[in-house]
Each structure stands twice: as C-alpha cells, then as structure tokens.
Scaffold this motif. Sequence first.
Motif, PDB file in Angstrom:
ATOM      1  N   LYS A 180      53.381   5.804  94.112  1.00 50.51           N
ATOM      2  CA  LYS A 180      54.727   5.758  93.520  1.00 50.51           C
ATOM      3  C   LYS A 180      55.768   6.001  94.609  1.00 50.51           C
ATOM      4  O   LYS A 180      56.832   5.368  94.611  1.00 50.51           O
ATOM      5  N   ASP A 189      43.860   8.824  90.009  1.00 55.06           N
ATOM      6  CA  ASP A 189      44.160  10.252  89.821  1.00 55.06           C
ATOM      7  C   ASP A 189      45.617  10.525  90.164  1.00 55.06           C
ATOM      8  O   ASP A 189      46.303   9.704  90.780  1.00 55.06           O
ATOM      9  N   GLN A 190      46.101  11.693  89.764  1.00 55.49           N
ATOM     10  CA  GLN A 190      47.521  12.013  89.877  1.00 55.49           C
ATOM     11  C   GLN A 190      48.005  12.015  91.318  1.00 55.49           C
ATOM     12  O   GLN A 190      49.101  11.535  91.621  1.00 55.49           O
ATOM     13  N   HIS A 191      47.199  12.529  92.234  1.00 60.40           N
ATOM     14  CA  HIS A 191      47.624  12.608  93.634  1.00 60.40           C
ATOM     15  C   HIS A 191      47.826  11.205  94.216  1.00 60.40           C
ATOM     16  O   HIS A 191      48.837  10.920  94.868  1.00 60.40           O
ATOM     17  N   ASP A 198      59.114   5.951  85.655  1.00 62.78           N
ATOM     18  CA  ASP A 198      59.296   6.920  86.746  1.00 62.78           C
ATOM     19  C   ASP A 198      60.279   6.433  87.808  1.00 62.78           C
ATOM     20  O   ASP A 198      60.866   7.252  88.525  1.00 62.78           O
ATOM     21  N   TYR A 200      48.337   8.519  92.524  1.00 59.76           N
ATOM     22  CA  TYR A 200      49.462   7.896  91.805  1.00 59.76           C
ATOM     23  C   TYR A 200      50.793   8.311  92.430  1.00 59.76           C
ATOM     24  O   TYR A 200      51.670   7.477  92.673  1.00 59.76           O
ATOM     25  N   ASP A 201      50.938   9.609  92.715  1.00 57.78           N
ATOM     26  CA  ASP A 201      52.190  10.098  93.307  1.00 57.78           C
ATOM     27  C   ASP A 201      52.423   9.467  94.681  1.00 57.78           C
ATOM     28  O   ASP A 201      53.563   9.136  95.035  1.00 57.78           O
ATOM     29  N   LYS A 249      54.354   3.628  82.599  1.00 59.44           N
ATOM     30  CA  LYS A 249      54.678   4.944  83.176  1.00 59.44           C
ATOM     31  C   LYS A 249      55.374   4.794  84.524  1.00 59.44           C
ATOM     32  O   LYS A 249      56.381   5.454  84.798  1.00 59.44           O
TER      33      LYS A 249
END
Length: 221
Positions: free
Chosen positions: A97, A89-91, A137, A93-94, A133
Amino acid sequence: MNDRIRVPEVRLVGPNGETVGIVPTGDALRLAQEADLDLVEIAPMGKPPVCKLMDYGKFKYENAQKARDARRNQTNVVIKEMKLRPKIDQHDYDTKKGHVERFLKAGDKVKITIMFRGREQHRPELGFRLLQKLAEDVQEIGFVESSPKQDGRNMIMVLGPHIKKADAKVEHLEAKEAKAAERAADAALEQAERDASKAGRPVAQKKEKRRNEALDPDIDL
C-alpha cells in the motif's frame, strides 16, 4: 532560401508581419539583400505565392527551442503495477500500500493485480474485498479509474491519481528546494555559532529543561 523562388512576382510580407504588396520577385530579392534578410516562401500555393522577409537562421533556432521546451514540459502517462495475493498478511499489505501511495502521489496510475492460485480461484470475493479495502485506504490521493474485473486467474483494478503528473513534479521540486534551503539555513547557523565561539562572544544556549513542579522536589532528576 532565396534561390528556390522561381515566379515572376510574389506577395511580400515584411519582417514584422506587415503586408508590403505584390512585387516582382527580383525586387523582393533585392529588398531581402539590402536588409540582410532571407526571402522565405511561406505560402507556395498562393496566387501569387506569399513570401516573407526574415532571418531564417534565427527562425529555425527559435522553433527548435520551442520544440525542446514542449518536449521538456510534456508529461507521459505512466502505469505502475502492483501484484497482491488474496490472503496477503497485514505487514506485506502495508508495504505494498505504501508503494501504491508513492506512485499516486507522483501522479502515476497504478494497476492492481490480485493473483489467484489453486483453490483461491473459487473465492473471487476475497480479491474483490481486498481491492475495495485498498481503494478506500488510498481514496485521499487516488480514485478507482477501472473497477475490479476478472481476467483469467487474476482480478484487476486501475487506480488513478487525484493530482496531475505535471503538478506532482512541481510539488516535488518545491519540496526539494525547501529542504535544501532549510539545510542551508541550519548550516549557516552552525557556522555562525562556531565563529562566535572562536571570537570569544557568548553563544546562545539551549533553554534548560524546567523542573516539573508536580514532581517531588526531593527527587533527584
């Protein structure tokens, strides 16, 4: 060192690297004693062997210092690893990252592993797109050193930093020193204000907020 030399004559080199010439070993030993130096054999296979007048203790100490400095300045290549799932999920992933960016900024390589489970193994394109991706980034601070490749149930990519490890360490130290200097300046300013207040001297006040002229003057702020 002197008692190891058992040849009739030697090619003698002075303490500053100047060639003295071929002299009997006894004379070379005498010169070393008179100068309070050691007679050190530096080329035993020479004909005759080459010996040098030197302070052997100092020589060993300086070499040890150079070796310590070399080890201190040596930078070991470190490979960090970050594991991701293809449907992250995006959270998360952030968060991951952010860790990758921190590693790259420190001058470390990062091995990114996409772990496939169950039916995900039949959708390798999900992992490939995720790695692409991530590479995009972080492209300002890192580059793809090893392109994505399938390894059993995993897909692996290696990112390399644009900055060298040694340079990253220097930048980190400089930033740390700048921060410490800023804190010291703030502390000095606060102390000066306290001292001025105790002495009864006027202390510089913060600027008052100016009223926005666009506001209605009858409105209380």
